[in-house]
Motif scaffolding. Structure first.
Motif, PDB file in Angstrom:
ATOM      1  N   ARG A 119       0.834  -1.210   0.000  1.00 27.27           N
ATOM      2  CA  ARG A 119       0.000   0.000   0.000  1.00 27.27           C
ATOM      3  C   ARG A 119       0.868   1.259   0.000  1.00 27.27           C
ATOM      4  O   ARG A 119       0.551   2.245  -0.669  1.00 27.27           O
ATOM      5  N   SER A 120       1.951   1.240   0.744  1.00 30.43           N
ATOM      6  CA  SER A 120       2.876   2.385   0.754  1.00 30.43           C
ATOM      7  C   SER A 120       3.504   2.562  -0.615  1.00 30.43           C
ATOM      8  O   SER A 120       3.669   3.689  -1.095  1.00 30.43           O
ATOM      9  N   TYR A 121       3.857   1.457  -1.245  1.00 31.35           N
ATOM     10  CA  TYR A 121       4.433   1.514  -2.587  1.00 31.35           C
ATOM     11  C   TYR A 121       3.420   2.121  -3.560  1.00 31.35           C
ATOM     12  O   TYR A 121       3.763   3.001  -4.358  1.00 31.35           O
ATOM     13  N   GLU A 122       2.177   1.649  -3.486  1.00 31.61           N
ATOM     14  CA  GLU A 122       1.131   2.172  -4.361  1.00 31.61           C
ATOM     15  C   GLU A 122       0.895   3.656  -4.125  1.00 31.61           C
ATOM     16  O   GLU A 122       0.685   4.416  -5.079  1.00 31.61           O
ATOM     17  N   ALA A 123       0.935   4.108  -2.861  1.00 32.32           N
ATOM     18  CA  ALA A 123       0.738   5.530  -2.550  1.00 32.32           C
ATOM     19  C   ALA A 123       1.851   6.368  -3.166  1.00 32.32           C
ATOM     20  O   ALA A 123       1.590   7.449  -3.716  1.00 32.32           O
ATOM     21  N   ASN A 124       3.080   5.894  -3.097  1.00 35.51           N
ATOM     22  CA  ASN A 124       4.187   6.612  -3.722  1.00 35.51           C
ATOM     23  C   ASN A 124       4.043   6.638  -5.240  1.00 35.51           C
ATOM     24  O   ASN A 124       4.382   7.636  -5.882  1.00 35.51           O
ATOM     25  N   LEU A 125       3.538   5.553  -5.807  1.00 28.87           N
ATOM     26  CA  LEU A 125       3.329   5.504  -7.252  1.00 28.87           C
ATOM     27  C   LEU A 125       2.249   6.492  -7.686  1.00 28.87           C
ATOM     28  O   LEU A 125       2.401   7.195  -8.693  1.00 28.87           O
ATOM     29  N   VAL A 126       1.177   6.601  -6.902  1.00 29.08           N
ATOM     30  CA  VAL A 126       0.112   7.570  -7.197  1.00 29.08           C
ATOM     31  C   VAL A 126       0.654   8.992  -7.092  1.00 29.08           C
ATOM     32  O   VAL A 126       0.371   9.846  -7.942  1.00 29.08           O
ATOM     33  N   ALA A 127       1.465   9.260  -6.059  1.00 26.68           N
ATOM     34  CA  ALA A 127       2.045  10.600  -5.896  1.00 26.68           C
ATOM     35  C   ALA A 127       2.984  10.921  -7.052  1.00 26.68           C
ATOM     36  O   ALA A 127       2.995  12.054  -7.556  1.00 26.68           O
ATOM     37  N   LEU A 128       3.753   9.944  -7.495  1.00 32.10           N
ATOM     38  CA  LEU A 128       4.659  10.149  -8.636  1.00 32.10           C
ATOM     39  C   LEU A 128       3.865  10.439  -9.908  1.00 32.10           C
ATOM     40  O   LEU A 128       4.204  11.349 -10.669  1.00 32.10           O
ATOM     41  N   THR A 129       2.793   9.704 -10.109  1.00 33.23           N
ATOM     42  CA  THR A 129       1.942   9.925 -11.285  1.00 33.23           C
ATOM     43  C   THR A 129       1.300  11.309 -11.241  1.00 33.23           C
ATOM     44  O   THR A 129       1.251  12.015 -12.262  1.00 33.23           O
ATOM     45  N   ALA A 130       0.827  11.708 -10.076  1.00 35.31           N
ATOM     46  CA  ALA A 130       0.207  13.035  -9.938  1.00 35.31           C
ATOM     47  C   ALA A 130       1.227  14.139 -10.209  1.00 35.31           C
ATOM     48  O   ALA A 130       0.919  15.123 -10.892  1.00 35.31           O
ATOM     49  N   ALA A 131       2.450  13.980  -9.700  1.00 32.07           N
ATOM     50  CA  ALA A 131       3.494  14.985  -9.936  1.00 32.07           C
ATOM     51  C   ALA A 131       3.833  15.059 -11.421  1.00 32.07           C
ATOM     52  O   ALA A 131       3.992  16.152 -11.973  1.00 32.07           O
TER      53      ALA A 131
END
Length: 145
Positions: A119-131
């Motif tokens: 879940r932490s990995y997925e959250a970082n991936l979502v933040a990277l995509t948003a950026a």
């Protein structure tokens, strides 16, 4: 680019954490390692690149313009979890009483930690995509001007 770099560092740390968890699960029945004892459970120790005191200071104060650097792996440390004894007199590593020493690794605990890490990995991936999307939109606005 700061947001992308922070998310990327988070992805790297969580990926390494998944590797450590997978190694723990793979070795839950390992009775002998190269040093002769049972496998020892390991945990990944991570934190901010700047160190905890600096990260705490930055959190408690207003944004001061200092770029944040993300997170990093400090260590992969062995835990002090006790081993477990299993009665198996036919096992080649059994002692005189017929007990085999195995690492005290709980598969349920490791799987729960794996889900949390995922879940932490997925959250970082979502933040990277948003950026990435925000930077792309900013470039599009710059082209229109």
């Amino acid at each position: 680019m700061e947001a992308m770099e922070i998310s990327r560092s988070g992805l790297d740390v969580e990926w390494r954490r998944l590797e450590v968890i997978a190694a723990n699960i793979a070795n839950m029945n390992t009775t002998r390692t190269a040093d002769g004892g049972p496998y020892v459970t390991r945990r990944l120790v991570s934190g901010p690149v700047d160190g905890f005191p600096e990260a705490l200071r930055q959190t408690l104060s207003a944004y001061d313009g200092i770029p944040r650097k993300g997170v990093m792996v400090y260590d992969i440390a062995a835990t002090n979890a006790a081993s477990r004894q299993v009665y198996d007199p036919g096992h080649p590593h059994a002692d005189e009483a017929g007990f085999v020493t195995l690492p005290a690794i709980s598969q349920a605990e490791e799987m729960a930690l794996m889900i949390k890490t995922q879940r932490s990995y997925e959250a970082n991936l979502v933040a990277l995509t948003a950026a990435t999307q925000m930077y792309s939109a900013a470039l599009q606005l710059g082209r229109q001007a």
